[in-house]
Write an enzyme that holds these catalytic residues in place. Structure first.
Site, mmCIF file in Angstrom:
data_model
loop_
_atom_site.group_PDB
_atom_site.id
_atom_site.type_symbol
_atom_site.label_atom_id
_atom_site.label_comp_id
_atom_site.label_asym_id
_atom_site.label_seq_id
_atom_site.Cartn_x
_atom_site.Cartn_y
_atom_site.Cartn_z
ATOM 1 N N ASN A 122 -44.256 3.422 88.430
ATOM 2 C CA ASN A 122 -44.825 3.218 87.095
ATOM 3 C C ASN A 122 -44.339 1.861 86.598
ATOM 4 O OD1 ASN A 122 -45.574 3.230 84.437
ATOM 5 N ND2 ASN A 122 -44.266 4.953 83.820
ATOM 6 N N LYS A 177 -45.095 0.307 84.028
ATOM 7 C CA LYS A 177 -45.030 0.204 82.552
ATOM 8 C C LYS A 177 -45.681 -1.119 82.119
ATOM 9 C CE LYS A 177 -41.163 3.343 82.628
ATOM 10 N NZ LYS A 177 -39.948 3.836 82.005
ATOM 11 N N HIS A 222 -46.373 10.683 79.466
ATOM 12 C CA HIS A 222 -45.088 10.009 79.673
ATOM 13 C C HIS A 222 -44.285 10.047 78.369
ATOM 14 C CE1 HIS A 222 -42.081 6.980 80.452
ATOM 15 N NE2 HIS A 222 -42.312 7.191 81.735
ATOM 16 N N GLU A 240 -42.591 7.906 76.901
ATOM 17 C CA GLU A 240 -42.785 6.747 76.016
ATOM 18 C C GLU A 240 -44.061 6.914 75.189
ATOM 19 O OE1 GLU A 240 -42.315 3.850 79.122
ATOM 20 O OE2 GLU A 240 -40.198 4.391 79.234
ATOM 21 N N GLU A 242 -38.978 14.135 83.988
ATOM 22 C CA GLU A 242 -38.285 12.904 83.605
ATOM 23 C C GLU A 242 -37.426 13.177 82.376
ATOM 24 O OE1 GLU A 242 -40.473 9.233 85.266
ATOM 25 O OE2 GLU A 242 -41.287 9.643 83.287
ATOM 26 N N GLY A 285 -34.646 4.534 82.082
ATOM 27 C CA GLY A 285 -34.293 3.158 81.768
ATOM 28 C C GLY A 285 -32.870 2.991 81.264
ATOM 29 N N SER A 333 -34.203 6.460 86.200
ATOM 30 C CA SER A 333 -33.175 5.618 86.827
ATOM 31 C C SER A 333 -32.988 5.876 88.319
ATOM 32 C CB SER A 333 -31.833 5.751 86.085
ATOM 33 O OG SER A 333 -31.966 5.278 84.752
HETATM 34 P P1 13P Z 1 -36.804 4.087 85.109
HETATM 35 O O1 13P Z 1 -36.892 4.348 86.593
HETATM 36 O O2 13P Z 1 -36.885 2.654 84.738
HETATM 37 O O3 13P Z 1 -35.653 4.816 84.499
HETATM 38 O O4 13P Z 1 -38.134 4.753 84.460
HETATM 39 C C1 13P Z 1 -38.482 6.033 84.824
HETATM 40 C C2 13P Z 1 -39.838 6.321 84.287
HETATM 41 O O5 13P Z 1 -40.020 6.443 83.085
HETATM 42 C C3 13P Z 1 -40.957 6.406 85.242
HETATM 43 O O6 13P Z 1 -42.103 6.880 84.630
#
Ligand code: 13P
Length: 258
Positions: A10, A12, A97, A99, A169, A175, A214
């Site tokens: 992903n 982002k 997601h 976010e 997640e 992150g 992560s």
């Molecule tokens: P990170 O791997 O940067 O922690 O993000 C995970 C994520 O949100 C994947 O959708």
């Protein structure tokens, strides 16, 4: 166990035409080492077409990060319909997601609509679920996961998960550099699979459940060790070909040992 591992990147809101082209070039070259792993990249919408063209003829699949919940195309400024995502070569789309849930106000009902629209368009939704740190500390992890998954099961039916992926997640691991322990990941995945099994045991045994939060080359193999962990949804580490490929290597190694 017959579930093929899936490693999905992903991206982002990251990338540029040049950096994407370099990254995809390297991923296409390296991915041939891992024929037993399904690999997917999810670039920002504006780059899907170009990345999709570059992926043609490779084993790497294309996914979007979001789609409109609207069942039909039309006057919805700024929105992107699932048929358009199909048109540029997407096979998958991320829905729900954290976010999008926390920053853009998407609740469980909207996520369920997006899941349904994705499937109506022939896309495989990757349904993201996960608890916040506060919810975990208050002992609410299972009730949060149950509601997030349950809303979609109620709206679309357990059978819908024949053509879907679930991603666990934990919000506090995204992150942040913190990861769930392998046992915490396995426990959450087993809980999600059991919830689906209560409606349809066969589908629950087939659905792939990815861990996200992560994941890096160095921790992927232990995170993927659990019997209910079928790969990963990778954020930051999917932007570096070497790192992304070592996560694919870890998924391949775990698939051999399961
Ligand atoms: P990170 O791997 O940067 O922690 O993000 C995970 C994520 O949100 C994947 O959708």
């Amino acid at each position: 166990m017959s579930r093929r591992p899936l490693v999905a990147g992903n991206w982002k809101m990251n990338g540029s035409r040049d950096s994407n082209a370099n990254l995809i070039h390297d991923v296409i070259f390296e991915v041939r080492k891992y024929p037993d792993v399904d690999v997917l990249v999810c670039p920002p919408a504006v780059y899907l077409d170009a990345v999709g063209r570059q992926l043609e003829g490779s084993a790497v699949q294309l996914g979007a990060q979001d789609l409109s919940e609207q069942p039909k195309t039309g006057a919805y400024t700024g929105e992107i319909h699932g048929v358009m995502l199909r048109d540029v070569g997407c096979t998958h789309v991320i829905v729900g997601h954290s976010e999008r849930r926390s920053l853009y106000g998407e609740g469980n009902d909207k996520v369920a609509q997006k899941f349904a629209t994705a499937q109506e368009c022939g896309l495989i939704p990757i349904l993201c679920v996960g608890e916040t740190l506060e919810q975990r500390e208050n002992g609410q992890t299972e009730s949060v996961l149950a509601e997030q998954l349950g809303t979609v099961v109620t709206a679309c039916g357990a059978q819908a998960f024949k053509q879907a992926v679930i991603a666990y997640e934990p919000v506090w691991a995204i992150g942040t550099g913190l990861t769930a322990t392998p046992q915490q990941a396995q426990d959450a995945h087993a809980f999600l699979r059991a919830q689906l099994a209560a409606s349809d045991a066969k589908i629950a045994g087939l659905v792939r459940i990815l861990y996200g939060g992560s994941v890096k080359g160095e921790n992927a193999e232990s995170l993927f060790a659990g019997p209910d962990v079928d790969g990963g949804l990778i954020g930051g580490a999917s932007l570096k070909a070497g790192e992304f490929m070592s996560i694919c290597a870890a998924a391949a190694a775990q698939a051999r040992s399961k």
